[in-house]
Design a protein around this motif. Structure first.
Motif, PDB file in Angstrom:
ATOM      1  N   VAL A  87       0.956  -1.008  -0.086  1.00 34.45           N
ATOM      2  CA  VAL A  87      -0.338  -0.048  -0.042  1.00 34.45           C
ATOM      3  C   VAL A  87       0.870   1.160  -0.151  1.00 34.45           C
ATOM      4  N   ALA A  88       2.450   1.022   0.531  1.00 33.55           N
ATOM      5  CA  ALA A  88       3.437   2.436   0.721  1.00 33.55           C
ATOM      6  C   ALA A  88       3.752   2.552  -0.896  1.00 33.55           C
ATOM      7  N   ASP A  89       3.432   1.867  -1.586  1.00 35.22           N
ATOM      8  CA  ASP A  89       4.124   1.830  -2.422  1.00 35.22           C
ATOM      9  C   ASP A  89       3.777   2.297  -4.176  1.00 35.22           C
ATOM     10  N   SER A  90       1.840   1.691  -3.346  1.00 38.24           N
ATOM     11  CA  SER A  90       1.206   1.905  -5.141  1.00 38.24           C
ATOM     12  C   SER A  90       0.755   2.916  -4.913  1.00 38.24           C
ATOM     13  N   PRO A  91       0.526   3.854  -6.468  1.00 37.87           N
ATOM     14  CA  PRO A  91       0.100   5.084  -6.462  1.00 37.87           C
ATOM     15  C   PRO A  91      -1.955   4.692  -7.289  1.00 37.87           C
ATOM     16  N   ALA A  92      -1.588   3.714  -6.737  1.00 38.84           N
ATOM     17  CA  ALA A  92      -3.364   3.045  -7.058  1.00 38.84           C
ATOM     18  C   ALA A  92      -4.257   4.059  -5.765  1.00 38.84           C
ATOM     19  N   GLU A  93      -6.140   4.574  -6.171  1.00 36.46           N
ATOM     20  CA  GLU A  93      -6.603   5.141  -6.008  1.00 36.46           C
ATOM     21  C   GLU A  93      -7.033   4.175  -4.438  1.00 36.46           C
ATOM     22  N   MET A  94      -7.277   3.428  -4.284  1.00 42.90           N
ATOM     23  CA  MET A  94      -7.337   2.305  -3.073  1.00 42.90           C
ATOM     24  C   MET A  94      -6.479   1.974  -2.167  1.00 42.90           C
ATOM     25  N   ALA A  95      -4.776   2.485  -2.953  1.00 46.87           N
ATOM     26  CA  ALA A  95      -3.816   2.030  -2.238  1.00 46.87           C
ATOM     27  C   ALA A  95      -3.993   3.303  -0.816  1.00 46.87           C
ATOM     28  N   VAL A  96      -4.294   4.984  -1.460  1.00 44.73           N
ATOM     29  CA  VAL A  96      -4.147   5.544  -1.291  1.00 44.73           C
ATOM     30  C   VAL A  96      -4.956   5.696  -0.013  1.00 44.73           C
ATOM     31  N   ASN A  97      -6.297   5.263  -0.690  1.00 40.96           N
ATOM     32  CA  ASN A  97      -7.155   5.174   0.685  1.00 40.96           C
ATOM     33  C   ASN A  97      -6.868   4.824   1.755  1.00 40.96           C
ATOM     34  N   MET A  98      -5.940   3.341   1.968  1.00 35.18           N
ATOM     35  CA  MET A  98      -5.547   2.828   2.626  1.00 35.18           C
ATOM     36  C   MET A  98      -4.561   3.284   3.840  1.00 35.18           C
ATOM     37  N   LYS A  99      -3.888   3.790   3.145  1.00 35.94           N
ATOM     38  CA  LYS A  99      -2.987   4.429   3.502  1.00 35.94           C
ATOM     39  C   LYS A  99      -3.707   5.758   4.412  1.00 35.94           C
ATOM     40  N   LYS A 100      -4.132   6.551   4.225  1.00 31.99           N
ATOM     41  CA  LYS A 100      -5.344   7.640   4.939  1.00 31.99           C
ATOM     42  C   LYS A 100      -6.022   6.516   5.720  1.00 31.99           C
ATOM     43  N   GLN A 101      -6.149   5.519   5.525  1.00 32.08           N
ATOM     44  CA  GLN A 101      -6.969   5.080   6.649  1.00 32.08           C
ATOM     45  C   GLN A 101      -6.139   4.449   8.016  1.00 32.08           C
ATOM     46  N   VAL A 102      -5.187   4.560   7.691  1.00 32.11           N
ATOM     47  CA  VAL A 102      -4.251   3.515   8.311  1.00 32.11           C
ATOM     48  C   VAL A 102      -3.763   5.275   8.947  1.00 32.11           C
ATOM     49  N   ARG A 103      -3.797   6.076   8.557  1.00 34.86           N
ATOM     50  CA  ARG A 103      -2.822   7.367   9.040  1.00 34.86           C
ATOM     51  C   ARG A 103      -3.895   7.385   9.951  1.00 34.86           C
ATOM     52  N   ALA A 104      -5.080   7.505   9.631  1.00 38.93           N
ATOM     53  CA  ALA A 104      -6.254   7.900  10.712  1.00 38.93           C
ATOM     54  C   ALA A 104      -6.493   6.994  12.299  1.00 38.93           C
ATOM     55  N   LEU A 105      -5.562   5.587  11.844  1.00 41.20           N
ATOM     56  CA  LEU A 105      -6.725   4.818  13.141  1.00 41.20           C
ATOM     57  C   LEU A 105      -5.030   5.395  14.010  1.00 41.20           C
ATOM     58  N   LEU A 106      -3.687   5.319  13.113  1.00 40.30           N
ATOM     59  CA  LEU A 106      -2.509   6.358  13.911  1.00 40.30           C
ATOM     60  C   LEU A 106      -2.788   7.290  14.846  1.00 40.30           C
ATOM     61  N   GLU A 107      -3.608   8.333  14.388  1.00 42.77           N
ATOM     62  CA  GLU A 107      -4.525   9.500  15.179  1.00 42.77           C
ATOM     63  C   GLU A 107      -5.028   8.917  15.885  1.00 42.77           C
ATOM     64  N   ARG A 108      -5.695   8.331  15.975  1.00 38.21           N
ATOM     65  CA  ARG A 108      -6.646   7.364  17.123  1.00 38.21           C
ATOM     66  C   ARG A 108      -5.688   6.689  17.688  1.00 38.21           C
ATOM     67  N   GLY A 109      -4.606   6.707  18.050  1.00 35.52           N
ATOM     68  CA  GLY A 109      -3.926   5.986  19.147  1.00 35.52           C
ATOM     69  C   GLY A 109      -4.017   4.035  18.636  1.00 35.52           C
ATOM     70  N   TYR A 110      -4.171   3.748  17.972  1.00 38.76           N
ATOM     71  CA  TYR A 110      -4.459   2.497  17.390  1.00 38.76           C
ATOM     72  C   TYR A 110      -3.067   1.965  17.264  1.00 38.76           C
ATOM     73  N   THR A 111      -2.481   0.786  17.582  1.00 36.33           N
ATOM     74  CA  THR A 111      -0.664  -0.121  17.743  1.00 36.33           C
ATOM     75  C   THR A 111      -1.159  -0.268  16.154  1.00 36.33           C
ATOM     76  N   GLN A 112       0.222  -0.442  15.625  1.00 40.35           N
ATOM     77  CA  GLN A 112      -0.128  -1.658  14.594  1.00 40.35           C
ATOM     78  C   GLN A 112      -0.293  -2.650  14.825  1.00 40.35           C
ATOM     79  N   GLU A 113      -0.639  -3.479  15.345  1.00 39.73           N
ATOM     80  CA  GLU A 113      -1.177  -4.823  15.815  1.00 39.73           C
ATOM     81  C   GLU A 113      -2.582  -4.784  15.173  1.00 39.73           C
ATOM     82  N   GLN A 114      -3.613  -3.717  16.281  1.00 42.18           N
ATOM     83  CA  GLN A 114      -4.558  -3.317  16.299  1.00 42.18           C
ATOM     84  C   GLN A 114      -5.137  -3.547  14.326  1.00 42.18           C
TER      85      GLN A 114
END
Length: 135
Positions: A39-66
């Motif tokens: 997902v980090a290397d893909s330019p696809a729109e889906m990957a960009v959305n997944m990256k944003k989702q990862v970022r939002a979860l980290l901002e909320r305090g989720y751990t890597q495992e979660q």
């Protein structure tokens, strides 16, 4: 129940630490659209959305495992670039090592058997003597 969830959550990240952790976790996820890309290397729109989702979860305090569990529940185990060592995936980890070991044993046995054969062919015996440096 809420107290347990709060204990399991890490401290929310910001700034450069958030960017770095987002990239690290996105590197562990497979893009569902691209063949074999993270997902980090893909330019696809889906990957960009997944990256944003990862970022939002980290901002909320989720751990890597979660976060990885969240994506695995959403997309299945295929989304993980590194399969878990359980069930059928155990074969993915063990079979290549087993195949190399069996191949090595076969090669060693074949070489030993070829060395023990008598030199019935005089031309072959001459070639072997020349290779070994005998006149």
């Amino acid at each position: 129940m809420i107290a347990v969830l709060l204990l399991l959550m890490a401290t929310p990240l910001t700034g450069a630490a958030l960017d770095q952790k987002t990239y690290e976790i996105a590197s562990l996820l497979r893009c569902p659209v691209c063949q074999g890309m993270s997902v980090a290397d893909s330019p696809a729109e889906m990957a960009v959305n997944m990256k944003k989702q990862v970022r939002a979860l980290l901002e909320r305090g989720y751990t890597q495992e979660q976060i990885l569990d969240y994506f695995e529940r959403s997309y299945g185990q295929f989304v993980l670039l590194k399969p878990k060592f359980q069930g059928v995936n155990t074969l993915v980890w063990i079979l290549p090592v087993l195949a190399v070991a069996i191949g090595f044993v076969i090669i060693v046995r074949t070489m030993k058997r070829l060395e023990q054969r008598p030199n019935d062919n005089k031309y072959l015996a001459q070639v072997r003597d020349l290779v070994r440096g005998k006149p």
